[in-house]
Design an enzyme around this catalytic site. Structure first.
Site, mmCIF file in Angstrom:
data_model
loop_
_atom_site.group_PDB
_atom_site.id
_atom_site.type_symbol
_atom_site.label_atom_id
_atom_site.label_comp_id
_atom_site.label_asym_id
_atom_site.label_seq_id
_atom_site.Cartn_x
_atom_site.Cartn_y
_atom_site.Cartn_z
ATOM 1 N N GLY A 136 0.833 -1.209 0.000
ATOM 2 C CA GLY A 136 0.000 0.000 0.000
ATOM 3 C C GLY A 136 0.865 1.256 0.000
ATOM 4 O O GLY A 136 2.103 1.178 0.006
ATOM 5 N N ASP B 48 -1.310 -12.461 5.399
ATOM 6 C CA ASP B 48 -2.720 -12.064 5.509
ATOM 7 C C ASP B 48 -2.976 -11.793 6.994
ATOM 8 O O ASP B 48 -3.024 -12.734 7.797
ATOM 9 C CB ASP B 48 -3.607 -13.201 4.985
ATOM 10 C CG ASP B 48 -5.092 -12.885 5.156
ATOM 11 O OD1 ASP B 48 -5.424 -11.807 5.701
ATOM 12 O OD2 ASP B 48 -5.917 -13.726 4.749
ATOM 13 N N ASP C 239 -7.152 10.640 11.277
ATOM 14 C CA ASP C 239 -7.801 11.837 11.844
ATOM 15 C C ASP C 239 -9.315 11.628 11.976
ATOM 16 O O ASP C 239 -9.988 12.393 12.668
ATOM 17 C CB ASP C 239 -7.507 13.075 10.980
ATOM 18 C CG ASP C 239 -7.897 12.896 9.519
ATOM 19 O OD1 ASP C 239 -7.977 11.735 9.053
ATOM 20 O OD2 ASP C 239 -8.124 13.907 8.826
ATOM 21 N N TYR D 237 -15.627 3.457 9.658
ATOM 22 C CA TYR D 237 -14.163 3.369 9.484
ATOM 23 C C TYR D 237 -13.453 3.962 10.699
ATOM 24 O O TYR D 237 -12.581 3.329 11.300
ATOM 25 C CB TYR D 237 -13.760 4.115 8.204
ATOM 26 C CG TYR D 237 -12.274 4.361 8.060
ATOM 27 C CD1 TYR D 237 -11.412 3.326 7.697
ATOM 28 C CD2 TYR D 237 -11.723 5.632 8.270
ATOM 29 C CE1 TYR D 237 -10.045 3.554 7.563
ATOM 30 C CE2 TYR D 237 -10.363 5.855 8.128
ATOM 31 C CZ TYR D 237 -9.533 4.818 7.774
ATOM 32 O OH TYR D 237 -8.176 5.044 7.651
ATOM 33 N N LYS E 171 -11.023 2.068 13.481
ATOM 34 C CA LYS E 171 -9.618 2.481 13.684
ATOM 35 C C LYS E 171 -9.389 2.867 15.146
ATOM 36 O O LYS E 171 -8.333 2.576 15.703
ATOM 37 C CB LYS E 171 -9.249 3.643 12.744
ATOM 38 C CG LYS E 171 -9.265 3.309 11.267
ATOM 39 C CD LYS E 171 -8.266 2.244 10.840
ATOM 40 C CE LYS E 171 -6.844 2.750 10.800
ATOM 41 N NZ LYS E 171 -5.913 1.735 10.250
HETATM 42 N N1 LIG Z 1 -5.108 6.691 2.715
HETATM 43 C C1 LIG Z 1 -5.323 7.669 3.550
HETATM 44 O O1 LIG Z 1 -5.545 8.808 3.140
HETATM 45 C C2 LIG Z 1 -5.264 7.421 5.048
HETATM 46 C C3 LIG Z 1 -5.622 8.455 5.922
HETATM 47 C C4 LIG Z 1 -5.519 8.224 7.308
HETATM 48 C C5 LIG Z 1 -5.081 6.987 7.764
HETATM 49 N N2 LIG Z 1 -4.782 6.005 6.880
HETATM 50 C C6 LIG Z 1 -4.303 4.711 7.411
HETATM 51 O O2 LIG Z 1 -2.993 4.524 6.915
HETATM 52 C C7 LIG Z 1 -2.737 3.144 6.684
HETATM 53 C C8 LIG Z 1 -2.184 2.946 5.290
HETATM 54 O O3 LIG Z 1 -3.131 3.404 4.348
HETATM 55 P P1 LIG Z 1 -2.785 3.398 2.786
HETATM 56 O O4 LIG Z 1 -3.717 4.346 2.113
HETATM 57 O O5 LIG Z 1 -1.321 3.528 2.608
HETATM 58 O O6 LIG Z 1 -3.222 1.915 2.401
HETATM 59 P P2 LIG Z 1 -3.585 1.364 0.968
HETATM 60 O O7 LIG Z 1 -2.696 1.975 -0.068
HETATM 61 O O8 LIG Z 1 -5.068 1.451 0.782
HETATM 62 O O9 LIG Z 1 -3.184 -0.156 1.110
HETATM 63 C C9 LIG Z 1 -3.850 -1.020 1.978
HETATM 64 C C10 LIG Z 1 -2.877 -2.111 2.336
HETATM 65 O O10 LIG Z 1 -3.545 -3.039 3.209
HETATM 66 C C11 LIG Z 1 -3.197 -4.334 2.767
HETATM 67 N N3 LIG Z 1 -4.191 -5.323 3.161
HETATM 68 C C12 LIG Z 1 -5.531 -5.322 2.917
HETATM 69 N N4 LIG Z 1 -6.074 -6.441 3.430
HETATM 70 C C13 LIG Z 1 -5.073 -7.164 3.981
HETATM 71 C C14 LIG Z 1 -4.996 -8.406 4.658
HETATM 72 N N5 LIG Z 1 -6.085 -9.160 4.886
HETATM 73 N N6 LIG Z 1 -3.784 -8.826 5.098
HETATM 74 C C15 LIG Z 1 -2.673 -8.075 4.889
HETATM 75 N N7 LIG Z 1 -2.672 -6.910 4.242
HETATM 76 C C16 LIG Z 1 -3.862 -6.457 3.795
HETATM 77 C C17 LIG Z 1 -3.105 -4.227 1.262
HETATM 78 O O11 LIG Z 1 -2.344 -5.323 0.776
HETATM 79 P P3 LIG Z 1 -2.641 -5.998 -0.671
HETATM 80 O O12 LIG Z 1 -2.940 -4.869 -1.615
HETATM 81 O O13 LIG Z 1 -1.359 -6.716 -0.984
HETATM 82 O O14 LIG Z 1 -3.800 -6.924 -0.472
HETATM 83 C C18 LIG Z 1 -2.371 -2.897 1.135
HETATM 84 O O15 LIG Z 1 -0.994 -3.089 1.244
HETATM 85 C C19 LIG Z 1 -4.048 2.430 6.973
HETATM 86 O O16 LIG Z 1 -3.980 1.877 8.256
HETATM 87 C C20 LIG Z 1 -5.083 3.517 6.922
HETATM 88 O O17 LIG Z 1 -6.192 3.232 7.743
HETATM 89 C C21 LIG Z 1 -4.869 6.184 5.540
#
Ligand SMILES: NC(=O)c1ccc[n+]([C@@H]2O[C@H](COP(=O)([O-])OP(=O)(O)OC[C@H]3O[C@@H](n4cnc5c(N)ncnc54)[C@H](OP(=O)(O)O)[C@@H]3O)[C@@H](O)[C@H]2O)c1
Length: 299
Positions: free
Chosen positions: A10, A46, A112, A136, A140
């Site tokens: 991700g 996983d 946030d 969501y 979290k």
């Molecule tokens: N995106 C935002 O703007 C944002 C804002 C605030 C907080 N966050 C938090 O920041 C963190 C990272 O977000 P991101 O946007 O970088 O994530 P992302 O790009 O959406 O990627 C999600 C990741 O979770 C993995 N995943 C999903 N199901 C899984 C499972 N069953 N086992 C293992 N891995 C699994 C995916 O792996 P595969 O693709 O290989 O399945 C992928 O690597 C998250 O905890 C999110 O809640 C994100």
């Protein structure tokens, strides 16, 4: 140090893996989208599978497990609550349990959206009361509590609107706010952005710095780890258009109420990052600085 990263396929996880690999032994874990980084070891994990967590985390036995894997699509979490609960809460319990057994600390990435956004002027600090509006955000927050209850030395990094470039092979299937808007504007599409949702967007490279520093300095507890500047989606959009040389006149002002999003959003969930900056000795950068770094990377 040895650092294991869940969700390294991700956005946040891939940047953290690259940066951490410069100084540390890293195991970058993926689930459905295999990665084969040339800078560190990669493995399938996983996080919903308790046995797999015990095996992979136990075998690598890291100093820190950065837990980035999550159900990140906010509206999908609202509509598919069982999926969100399993991936955000139950899986975090699996990671923490395995980490505790292996003598590893957990750094969980949170959001946030644990706040309701009603604080006047935003800029939430770590001690402010939480009150998530969306499912969501609720999952979290529950995951945060699980992580800290598992070991008081664990850490939480709350971030917001992460942007950057995924590994090339994954870029088209998973867009972030910046890559999505750049594509829309490049296609000449008029795009409506709201001016009543405010956050502090985080450049994934800067977030990675924060995550690695938290591990290196062995910090525990909650750290607000977003970008260092608050902006509405519309203002951020204008900065994106400017940085990427696109037509900002295609952007139209909208309101959250018009979007009819399934999950309610906080209006102002901007985060104060001073605690992190002081403890970790780093600077969380502005939108303009982050966008310039991302643009440079793209070139
Ligand atoms: N995106 C935002 O703007 C944002 C804002 C605030 C907080 N966050 C938090 O920041 C963190 C990272 O977000 P991101 O946007 O970088 O994530 P992302 O790009 O959406 O990627 C999600 C990741 O979770 C993995 N995943 C999903 N199901 C899984 C499972 N069953 N086992 C293992 N891995 C699994 C995916 O792996 P595969 O693709 O290989 O399945 C992928 O690597 C998250 O905890 C999110 O809640 C994100």
């Amino acid at each position: 140090m040895k650092i294991l990263i869940t969700g390294a396929s991700g956005l946040a996880g891939s940047y953290a893996a690259r940066l951490a690999s410069k100084k540390h032994q890293v195991l970058a874990c993926y689930n459905r989208n295999p990665i084969d980084f040339d800078f560190c070891e990669c493995a399938k994990l996983d996080v919903e599978n308790e046995g797999e967590c015990a095996q992979v985390i136990g075998n690598f036995s890291p100093d820190w497990a950065i837990h980035s894997a999550a159900a990140t699509i906010v509206d999908k979490c609202e509509l598919e609550k069982e999926w969100a609960q399993k991936l955000n809460v139950d899986a975090t319990r699996n990671v923490c349990k395995a980490a505790k057994k292996a003598g590893s600390r957990v750094l969980m990435i949170s959001t946030d959206y644990v706040f309701d956004g009603r604080k006047k002027g935003g800029m939430y600090v770590e001690t402010d009361a939480t009150n998530p509006l969306s499912f969501y955000g609720k999952t979290k927050l529950e995951a945060e509590k699980t992580t800290l209850a598992s070991d008081a030395k664990n850490a939480i990094a709350r971030t917001s609107v992460i942007y950057g470039l995924l590994p090339a092979e994954l870029r088209q299937q998973r867009k972030n706010f910046v890559t999505w808007l750049v594509d829309e504007l490049m296609a000449g599409k008029k795009t409506k952005l709201v001016d009543d949702q405010i956050n502090c967007p985080a450049y994934a490279g800067n977030l990675a710095e924060a995550l690695v520093k938290i591990c290196e300095k062995n910090l525990g507890g909650i750290f607000h780890s977003s970008g260092g500047e608050r902006a509405s989606r519309l203002d951020f959009g204008k900065q994106i258009a400017k940085e990427f040389g696109l037509d900002g006149k295609l952007l139209e002002k909208g309101k959250t109420s018009e979007l009819k999003q399934p999950a309610p959003r906080p209006y102002d969930s901007s985060l104060n990052v001073k605690k992190l900056e002081q403890a970790a000795g780093i600077k969380m950068i502005t939108c303009g600085q982050g966008l310039a770094l991302m643009h440079n990377e793209k070139k």
